[in-house]
Motif scaffolding. Structure first.
Motif, PDB file in Angstrom:
ATOM      1  N   MET A   1     -13.370   7.347 -11.505  1.00  0.00           N
ATOM      2  CA  MET A   1     -12.435   7.510 -10.519  1.00  0.00           C
ATOM      3  C   MET A   1     -11.546   8.817 -10.850  1.00  0.00           C
ATOM      4  O   MET A   1     -11.109   9.417  -9.953  1.00  0.00           O
ATOM      5  CB  MET A   1     -11.546   6.324 -10.528  1.00  0.00           C
ATOM      6  CG  MET A   1     -11.713   5.338  -9.288  1.00  0.00           C
ATOM      7  SD  MET A   1     -11.895   5.953  -7.688  1.00  0.00           S
ATOM      8  CE  MET A   1     -10.286   6.095  -7.352  1.00  0.00           C
TER       9      MET A   1
ATOM     10  N   ALA B   1     -11.839   1.532  11.088  1.00  0.00           N
ATOM     11  CA  ALA B   1     -12.751   2.725  10.848  1.00  0.00           C
ATOM     12  C   ALA B   1     -13.236   2.877   9.387  1.00  0.00           C
ATOM     13  O   ALA B   1     -12.133   2.828   8.527  1.00  0.00           O
ATOM     14  CB  ALA B   1     -12.235   4.222  11.160  1.00  0.00           C
TER      15      ALA B   1
ATOM     16  N   THR C   1     -16.217   6.360   5.659  1.00  0.00           N
ATOM     17  CA  THR C   1     -17.530   6.702   5.266  1.00  0.00           C
ATOM     18  C   THR C   1     -18.550   6.737   6.227  1.00  0.00           C
ATOM     19  O   THR C   1     -19.595   7.302   6.111  1.00  0.00           O
ATOM     20  CB  THR C   1     -18.087   6.155   3.873  1.00  0.00           C
ATOM     21  OG1 THR C   1     -18.345   4.931   4.390  1.00  0.00           O
ATOM     22  CG2 THR C   1     -17.205   6.059   2.690  1.00  0.00           C
TER      23      THR C   1
ATOM     24  N   SER D   1       1.013  -1.149   0.098  1.00  0.00           N
ATOM     25  CA  SER D   1       0.113  -0.108   0.196  1.00  0.00           C
ATOM     26  C   SER D   1       0.690   1.271   0.092  1.00  0.00           C
ATOM     27  O   SER D   1       1.920   1.213   1.012  1.00  0.00           O
ATOM     28  CB  SER D   1      -0.735   0.038   1.238  1.00  0.00           C
ATOM     29  OG  SER D   1      -1.799  -1.013   1.390  1.00  0.00           O
ATOM     30  N   LEU D   2       0.292   2.072  -0.762  1.00  0.00           N
ATOM     31  CA  LEU D   2       1.061   3.573  -0.738  1.00  0.00           C
ATOM     32  C   LEU D   2       1.148   4.193   0.726  1.00  0.00           C
ATOM     33  O   LEU D   2       2.157   4.768   0.934  1.00  0.00           O
ATOM     34  CB  LEU D   2       0.670   4.326  -1.860  1.00  0.00           C
ATOM     35  CG  LEU D   2       0.659   3.946  -3.021  1.00  0.00           C
ATOM     36  CD1 LEU D   2       0.403   5.116  -4.273  1.00  0.00           C
ATOM     37  CD2 LEU D   2       1.961   3.380  -3.632  1.00  0.00           C
ATOM     38  N   GLY D   3       0.040   3.939   1.412  1.00  0.00           N
ATOM     39  CA  GLY D   3       0.014   4.493   2.811  1.00  0.00           C
ATOM     40  C   GLY D   3       1.047   3.845   3.567  1.00  0.00           C
ATOM     41  O   GLY D   3       1.447   4.676   4.512  1.00  0.00           O
TER      42      GLY D   3
ATOM     43  N   ALA E   1      -5.457  -1.972  -4.693  1.00  0.00           N
ATOM     44  CA  ALA E   1      -6.546  -1.256  -5.438  1.00  0.00           C
ATOM     45  C   ALA E   1      -6.233  -1.105  -6.827  1.00  0.00           C
ATOM     46  O   ALA E   1      -7.003  -1.090  -7.617  1.00  0.00           O
ATOM     47  CB  ALA E   1      -6.313   0.309  -4.731  1.00  0.00           C
TER      48      ALA E   1
ATOM     49  N   PHE F   1     -11.767   4.118  -3.746  1.00  0.00           N
ATOM     50  CA  PHE F   1     -12.317   2.942  -4.103  1.00  0.00           C
ATOM     51  C   PHE F   1     -13.682   3.313  -5.175  1.00  0.00           C
ATOM     52  O   PHE F   1     -14.254   4.425  -5.099  1.00  0.00           O
ATOM     53  CB  PHE F   1     -13.338   2.411  -2.987  1.00  0.00           C
ATOM     54  CG  PHE F   1     -14.325   1.129  -3.366  1.00  0.00           C
ATOM     55  CD1 PHE F   1     -13.815  -0.112  -3.946  1.00  0.00           C
ATOM     56  CD2 PHE F   1     -15.678   1.341  -3.456  1.00  0.00           C
ATOM     57  CE1 PHE F   1     -14.792  -0.983  -4.173  1.00  0.00           C
ATOM     58  CE2 PHE F   1     -16.582   0.620  -3.753  1.00  0.00           C
ATOM     59  CZ  PHE F   1     -16.112  -0.703  -4.214  1.00  0.00           C
TER      60      PHE F   1
ATOM     61  N   LEU G   1      -8.554  -6.800   7.402  1.00  0.00           N
ATOM     62  CA  LEU G   1      -7.397  -6.128   7.270  1.00  0.00           C
ATOM     63  C   LEU G   1      -6.484  -6.176   8.644  1.00  0.00           C
ATOM     64  O   LEU G   1      -5.242  -6.055   8.575  1.00  0.00           O
ATOM     65  CB  LEU G   1      -7.248  -4.917   6.990  1.00  0.00           C
ATOM     66  CG  LEU G   1      -7.822  -4.833   5.472  1.00  0.00           C
ATOM     67  CD1 LEU G   1      -7.913  -3.388   5.006  1.00  0.00           C
ATOM     68  CD2 LEU G   1      -6.875  -5.560   4.149  1.00  0.00           C
TER      69      LEU G   1
ATOM     70  N   THR H   1      -3.432  10.995  -4.976  1.00  0.00           N
ATOM     71  CA  THR H   1      -4.243  11.097  -6.224  1.00  0.00           C
ATOM     72  C   THR H   1      -3.639  10.457  -7.478  1.00  0.00           C
ATOM     73  O   THR H   1      -2.571   9.891  -7.509  1.00  0.00           O
ATOM     74  CB  THR H   1      -4.491  12.659  -6.474  1.00  0.00           C
ATOM     75  OG1 THR H   1      -5.434  12.913  -7.531  1.00  0.00           O
ATOM     76  CG2 THR H   1      -3.209  13.402  -6.619  1.00  0.00           C
ATOM     77  N   PHE H   2      -4.208  10.553  -8.784  1.00  0.00           N
ATOM     78  CA  PHE H   2      -3.587   9.854  -9.931  1.00  0.00           C
ATOM     79  C   PHE H   2      -4.035  11.077 -10.968  1.00  0.00           C
ATOM     80  O   PHE H   2      -5.126  11.541 -11.016  1.00  0.00           O
ATOM     81  CB  PHE H   2      -4.384   8.731 -10.035  1.00  0.00           C
ATOM     82  CG  PHE H   2      -3.760   7.779 -11.265  1.00  0.00           C
ATOM     83  CD1 PHE H   2      -2.439   7.761 -11.324  1.00  0.00           C
ATOM     84  CD2 PHE H   2      -4.742   7.262 -12.351  1.00  0.00           C
ATOM     85  CE1 PHE H   2      -2.090   6.863 -12.625  1.00  0.00           C
ATOM     86  CE2 PHE H   2      -4.403   6.713 -13.233  1.00  0.00           C
ATOM     87  CZ  PHE H   2      -2.837   6.423 -13.519  1.00  0.00           C
TER      88      PHE H   2
END
Ligand code: NAP
Length: 264
Positions: A161, A66, A69, A22-24, A198, A97, A47, A147-148
Motif C-alpha cells: 500500500m 460503481a 476498477t 469514512s474520510l470521503g 479500511a 484496498f 453499502l 494518501t498516507f
C-alpha cells in the motif's frame, strides 16, 4: 472582509464512502454544508443502505453503485453524472484496498497478483476516474484523493500500500500537469491515521495510531473533521493556486524524526 465558502453553484462526485467514519464522508459533509450538490458512488450493494441513511438529510443527493476498477461501471457512473448535473466541478477519490495477505507478511514476499490489485484499486482508479470525468469537468474544476505518508517513509506492514500511495501521489502530479491548462487542479491530501473500516485491515493499526499521536508536535492525531475542513478548502476557489501537491493533515507527525521527551 468576511470569507465564506459557498458551493451552491457547484457539483461534486464523491467515490468511496463506506460509512460515517469514512474520510470521503468527512469531506462530503463539508461540501454538502457549503451547499454543493453531491452524487456518491459505492462499490458493493451491501453499502447502499448505509449511504442512503447518511444522505437522507440532504435532498438532491444521489447514489450509484460503481466498482472503480470496472470500466462499464465507470461509464455508467459518469453518464449518471452527465444526466444529473450536466457537468462536474469536484471529484473526490477516497478509495484504497490491498489484499490482506500483502499486508500481513514481509514486503519482499508480495505476490504479483496482490501488487497488481493494490496498485490498480488504490492508484490507477484515480487516473481512470479522471479520464471518464474529463469531458464533464468544468474549467477550474478540482480533483482530490487521499494518501498516507507510508508513500515516503516505511510504515511496517503497510507494505505494497506504501507503493500504491507513492504511485497515487505521482499520478496526482502527472494529472495536474495535463489538466492544468484548463485550470483543472489535482491534489492529494495525506491524512494521519484515522479509525475507519479500511484502517482495520492495517496490521498493528492501534500501535500506528498511538505512535503518530506521540510523534506529533501537538501530541495528538489529526481528526476526520480536520480532513473535511482542509478537503473543502482544496476543493474550493480559495485554493486556486494549489495543484499537483501532496498536502499533509496529520497534526505535524510527518515533520518529526525523533521527538525529545518533555523534561520535568
Ligand atoms: P473506508 O471508509 O473503508 O473507505 C474506503 C472506501 O474504498 C470504501 O468505501 C471501499 O468500499 C472503497 N473501495 C475499495 N475498493 C473499491 C473499488 N474497487 N471500487 C470502489 N470503491 C472501492 O476507509 P478510509 O480510511 O476512509 O479510506 C479512504 C481513503 O483514505 C483511502 O484511500 C485510504 O487509503 C485513505 N487514507 C486513510 C487513512 C486512515 O488512517 N484511515 C489515512 C490516510 C489515507 P468497500 O467498503 O466496499 O470495500
Amino acid at each position: 472582509m468576511t470569507v465564506q465558502i459557498d458551493l451552491s453553484s457547484k457539483t461534486a462526485l464523491v467515490m468511496g464512502v463506506a460509512n460515517a467514519r469514512s474520510l470521503g464522508w468527512a469531506i462530503a459533509e463539508r461540501l454538502l454544508q457549503a451547499g454543493c450538490r453531491v452524487g456518491f458512488s459505492y462499490q458493493g450493494e451491501r453499502l447502499r443502505p448505509e449511504l442512503e441513511k447518511l444522505t437522507a438529510d440532504y435532498p438532491g443527493t444521489w447514489i450509484q453503485q460503481a466498482d472503480a476498477t470496472n470500466e462499464e461501471d465507470l461509464t455508467a457512473l459518469f453518464e449518471r453524472v452527465r444526466q444529473e448535473f450536466g457537468q462536474l466541478d469536484i471529484l473526490v477519490h477516497s478509495i484504497g484496498f490491498a489484499p490482506r495477505a500483502a499486508m500481513e507478511g514481509r514486503f519482499i514476499d508480495t505476490a504479483p497478483e496482490d501488487w497488481n490489485v493494490a496498485l490498480n484499486v488504490s492508484a490507477y482508479t484515480l487516473v481512470s476516474a479522471a479520464r471518464h470525468a474529463e469531458p464533464l469537468l468544468t474549467d477550474g474544476a478540482s480533483l482530490l484523493s487521499l494518501t498516507f505518508q507510508a508513500s515516503q517513509r516505511v510504515v511496517p506492514k503497510y507494505n505494497v500500500m506504501g507503493i500504491a500511495k507513492a504511485a497515487l501521489e505521482s499520478a496526482t502530479r502527472y494529472l495536474a500537469a495535463e489538466l492544468g491548462p484548463r485550470g483543472i487542479r489535482v491534489n492529494t491530501l495525506s491524512a494521519g491515521p484515522m479509525r475507519t473500516v479500511a484502517a482495520r485491515s492495517i496490521p498493528a493499526f492501534a500501535h500506528l495510531y498511538e505512535s503518530a499521536a506521540r510523534q506529533s508536535p501537538m501530541n495528538r492525531n489529526a481528526t476526520p473533521g480536520e480532513v473535511g475542513d482542509f478537503g473543502l478548502f482544496l476543493l474550493s476557489d480559495l485554493s486556486t493556486g494549489v495543484t499537483g501537491q501532496t498536502l499533509y493533515v496529520d497534526a505535524g507527525a510527518s515533520i518529526m524524526t525523533v521527538k525529545m521527551e518533555e523534561e520535568g
